[in-house]
Design a protein around this motif. Structure first.
Motif: not given
Ligand SMILES: C[S@@+](CC[C@H](N)C(=O)[O-])C[C@H]1O[C@@H](n2cnc3c(N)ncnc32)[C@H](O)[C@@H]1O
Length: 366
Positions: A27, A36, A71-73, A77, A97-99, A125-127, A143-145, A151
């Motif tokens: 992402f 940022r 939630l680093a994507g 950042r 990040d969970l990806k 892992e999970d945030a 910084d979530p969706f 969180f």
């Molecule tokens: C909006 S994006 C983050 C963008 C990033 N912070 C940036 O500045 O570009 C949200 C991210 O959260 C991750 N994510 C969603 N649910 C999660 C969870 N429960 N634990 C960890 N990561 C998670 C997604 O894979 C996605 O990469």
């Protein structure tokens, strides 16, 4: 993962797409560059503000930040923090990040930027789990969706005293009143659907985050807040203080408008004057677009008022002749001894401590 995107001082493997979605393999949202940029400016300024905010200490951990990016994507950042913040201002940076295969992906980006792998502590892992297991952080960036709700609890518990919590919310349709039911369920408040809906939504978000903090006797004071494009963003300073928690509660109020009740919302300040001043001193690090936005916020932060006047709405039906220029309206109010500023919440709004009848006077006098 072949193409390379550049932002600030950093390159990453990813794609610069017009429309982004959560199904992207990695992402990266170019629209959030300003988000940022402002985070970097705030951290640069804050690290110089020890005397004002943070306990004086010779312990290295307390004078430089232990940062969490749960939630680093793409990781952009954290990579930018490492490259663009002053030497010594980061004690440790924890990136999660969970990806799937996140560690491999992030390591490639670290290498691409000639940064030191060992300076990043990477998790996949999970945030919430990541935050719960931690020993605590001085800066946490949520910084979530969509909503930050899932969180907030773990982030606030992991936030150290005098630490900063940065929160983004992109579910503005709930906060700004398109879906009042969703706002009540998620943010425990009734939204407003008029010209101040973005400011009102931001204040609803602030109160919600503060309520979670109050449970742990953590007083979360907003020090820098804004609404932009499709998102809202607030930076909170955490103080462990029952007294300050009680003061926060006293600033949560309802708004009664035409016999309907809205809120509750945070009615206190959206910005901290000392921090804004420190950010102004560092603002040359911003590009033209981000600087323009920051300067507007800095100007607006001087007006300690809830809400603003929408000049077009006020002028509707009553205007005799042409609408005066904004400059004329603002000069008139200043010459009458009031403070006034444009507002980032609306291109047709002005924030002022002047009464409504005086604003109308300049609009309707011929
Ligand atoms: C909006 S994006 C983050 C963008 C990033 N912070 C940036 O500045 O570009 C949200 C991210 O959260 C991750 N994510 C969603 N649910 C999660 C969870 N429960 N634990 C960890 N990561 C998670 C997604 O894979 C996605 O990469």
């Amino acid at each position: 993962m072949g193409s390379i995107v550049e932002e600030g001082s950093i390159k990453i493997f990813g794609e610069k797409k017009e429309i982004v979605d959560r199904k992207m393999p990695v992402f990266y949202n170019p629209v959030m560059k300003l988000n940022r940029d402002i985070s970097i400016l705030l951290l640069s300024a804050f690290s110089g503000l020890d005397a004002v905010y943070r306990k004086q200490s010779t312990d290295k951990r307390r004078s430089s930040f232990r940062i969490a990016d749960p939630l680093a994507g793409s990781g952009i950042r954290s990579l930018r923090f490492k490259k663009e913040l002053k030497e010594g201002s980061i004690y440790e940076i924890h990136v999660n990040d969970l990806k799937p295969d996140y560690e491999t992906y992030l390591k490639r980006n670290i290498e691409l930027n000639n940064l030191n792998q060992e300076e990043f502590i990477i998790y996949n892992e999970d945030a919430n789990l990541f935050l719960e297991k931690s020993a605590g952080f001085d800066y946490i960036d949520i910084d979530p969706f969509g909503s930050p709700n899932p969180f907030l609890d773990s982030a606030i518990r992991a936030l150290r005293s005098e630490g900063i919590l940065a929160v983004t919310a992109t579910d503005t349709s709930a906060l700004c009143g398109s879906y009042p039911g969703a706002c009540k369920r998620k943010y425990w408040a009734t939204p407003l659907r008029n010209h101040i809906m973005h400011e009102f939504g931001l204040r609803i978000l602030i109160r919600k985050v503060q309520l979670i903090g109050l449970q742990y006797e953590k007083a979360l004071i907003p020090v820098f807040s804004y609404a932009k494009d499709h998102y809202m963003r607030v930076f909170f300073l955490n103080t462990k203080s029952k007294k300050l928690c009680d003061e926060i509660s006293k600033k949560h109020s309802f708004l009664i408008l035409d016999e309907d009740i809205y809120g509750p919302v945070w009615t206190g300040d959206l910005w901290d004057d000392n921090l804004i001043e420190a950010m102004q001193r560092e603002a040359s690090i911003l590009d033209k677009e981000s600087l323009k936005f920051f300067n507007l916020l800095a100007e607006e932060s001087k007006i300690k008022e809830f809400g603003f006047y929408d000049i077009h709405k006020l002028a509707k039906n009553n205007l005799k002749g042409n609408l005066p220029k904004f400059e004329t309206i603002m000069n008139f109010l200043v010459s009458n001894g009031f403070k006034v500023s444009r507002t980032h919440f609306s291109p047709t709004g002005i924030k002022t401590d002047a009464p409504k009848d005086l604003v109308e006077k300049v609009l309707f006098s011929k």
